[in-house]
Design an enzyme around this catalytic site. Structure first.
Site, PDB file in Angstrom:
ATOM      1  N   TYR A 273      -3.661 -61.422  -4.821  1.00 30.30           N
ATOM      2  CA  TYR A 273      -2.672 -63.055  -4.403  1.00 30.30           C
ATOM      3  C   TYR A 273      -2.714 -62.265  -2.369  1.00 30.30           C
ATOM      4  O   TYR A 273      -2.302 -63.727  -2.061  1.00 30.30           O
ATOM      5  CB  TYR A 273      -1.207 -62.144  -4.681  1.00 30.30           C
ATOM      6  CG  TYR A 273      -1.066 -62.533  -6.241  1.00 30.30           C
ATOM      7  CD1 TYR A 273      -1.867 -62.728  -7.156  1.00 30.30           C
ATOM      8  CD2 TYR A 273      -0.062 -62.307  -7.091  1.00 30.30           C
ATOM      9  CE1 TYR A 273      -2.128 -63.507  -7.940  1.00 30.30           C
ATOM     10  CE2 TYR A 273       0.061 -63.033  -8.377  1.00 30.30           C
ATOM     11  CZ  TYR A 273      -0.876 -63.010  -9.093  1.00 30.30           C
ATOM     12  OH  TYR A 273      -0.349 -63.439  -9.997  1.00 30.30           O
TER      13      TYR A 273
ATOM     14  N   HIS B 276      -2.135 -71.830  -9.275  1.00 28.55           N
ATOM     15  CA  HIS B 276      -0.874 -72.383  -9.537  1.00 28.55           C
ATOM     16  C   HIS B 276      -0.411 -73.570  -8.448  1.00 28.55           C
ATOM     17  O   HIS B 276       0.433 -72.939  -8.170  1.00 28.55           O
ATOM     18  CB  HIS B 276       0.251 -71.236 -10.104  1.00 28.55           C
ATOM     19  CG  HIS B 276      -0.531 -70.600 -11.422  1.00 28.55           C
ATOM     20  ND1 HIS B 276       0.135 -71.470 -12.977  1.00 28.55           N
ATOM     21  CD2 HIS B 276      -1.779 -69.875 -12.203  1.00 28.55           C
ATOM     22  CE1 HIS B 276      -1.146 -69.944 -13.451  1.00 28.55           C
ATOM     23  NE2 HIS B 276      -1.478 -69.338 -13.301  1.00 28.55           N
TER      24      HIS B 276
END
Length: 353
Positions: free
Chosen positions: A332, A64
């Site tokens: 993440y 993303h």
């Protein structure tokens, strides 16, 4: 939503593109969940795998990568307080910093070719206890195990001669993983929206809401657009950069709005398996309105340095037994550390005024 009557001949490749988009950094789940040994698989090695699939783009997110920051607020109507003691569900307004994006690790990726959109949100109540959540347009996840997602990453690696995955490897993967059935049925007829603003976004994983008396209820959430869904137009499919411009045009006319829906599960609904949808008749609480008031480029924007870790949860929301959650947090973190180091290195090279 428009639907086709027959599957396209390159369906395995299309399914993989959407599956990888939904997954994000999910391939790194294995290490944190303890399903692979450190000698075989670590978050760093798995982020390396994403870089091999998408390319290396310093200072950008590993998936993303192309997106923009949005700022607004959540106007709670107080209905969520029935099932959660989280401060953000009390009646009132809570600031929100979010991020809209398309999948893939290329910050110059094509909007027209993107199979779906994503929305990440950071709720910032006045007295702390913030909430972060990352959502996708797909209603279910592609696989229910770390091994399965890692296998998908391998099967979807672009070939050197075509730049696309090998359809035979993808077909073999899906045949070996029947748990992908619900996702595949959705992907066969899913059409991307014409705008960030008219897409629904789903949290995918289950959590638990905890009320003022300590009672816990399983929950999945989504935000549903007030704007009417419209499928991507033919001319948009050939436009690499229409989404941000279209969003700014909408915002020039006024704020954008979604309704936050809390769908409550029953005791026997699966909370550990994001590939299995709950029955459609489960009770849903409209907890209030997400209002987006402005947008700006991510570089230098308020979302640039935000890690939308799904385990940043306030008192009143807790993680479920979904094994992908804790490992998603670890992945993440790995991606965040890489890009912030790269940002610092690039800044150090800039000439001083």
């Amino acid at each position: 939503m428009t639907r086709s009557t027959s599957a396209p001949p390159n369906l395995p490749v299309r399914l993989a593109a959407i599956a990888v988009a939904v997954g994000g950094l999910a391939a790194a789940f294995g290490y944190a969940a303890g399903w692979f040994s450190p000698q075989r698989l670590t978050p760093a090695r798995l982020v390396d795998t994403l870089e091999q699939n998408f390319g290396v783009h310093p200072a950008y997110r590993r998936n993303h990568a192309k997106g923009l920051c949005v700022v607004g607020h959540f106007q709670s109507n107080g209905a969520g307080s029935e099932v959660s003691r989280a401060a953000l569900f009390a009646r009132g307004s809570v600031p929100v910093v979010g991020r809209l994006a398309i999948p893939g690790g290329n910050p110059a990726g094509s909007d027209g070719a993107a199979p779906l959109r994503s929305l990440a949100l950071r709720f910032l109540p006045e007295h702390g206890q913030e909430w972060r959540t990352a959502m996708n347009a797909a209603p279910v996840f592609v696989v229910n195990s770390v091994e399965g997602f890692y296998a998908l990453q391998q099967a979807s690696r672009p070939q050197a001669d075509t730049g696309k995955p090998d359809p035979a490897k993808l077909a073999a993967f899906f045949q070996a993983h029947p748990e992908t059935g619900a996702f595949r049925e959705w992907a066969k007829t899913a059409t991307p929206s014409s705008s960030y603003a008219n897409s629904a976004y789903h949290g995918l994983h289950a959590f638990f809401l905890v009320d003022a008396n300590g009672r816990e209820r399983p929950v999945r959430w989504s935000v549903q657009p007030v704007a009417e869904y419209q499928p991507i137009a033919a001319q948009q499919r050939g436009d690499a950069d229409f989404l941000a411009a279209e969003l700014h045009q909408r915002l020039a006319r006024g704020p954008l709005r979604w309704r936050l829906q809390l769908t409550l599960g029953e005791a026997y609904d699966p909370t550990h398996d994001a590939t299995r949808a709950w029955p459609a008749h489960r009770r849903s609480i409209d907890a209030g309105e997400l209002v987006i008031e402005r947008a700006q480029a991510e570089q230098g924007g308020p979302c640039q340095d935000v890690n939308y870790d799904p385990l940043v949860l306030p008192d009143g929301i807790r993680a479920s037994d979904d094994p992908l959650l804790s490992a998603r947090s670890a992945a993440y973190s790995e991606s965040f550390n890489r890009r912030t180091r790269e940002q610092a290195a690039l800044a150090a090279k800039e000439p001083q005024s």
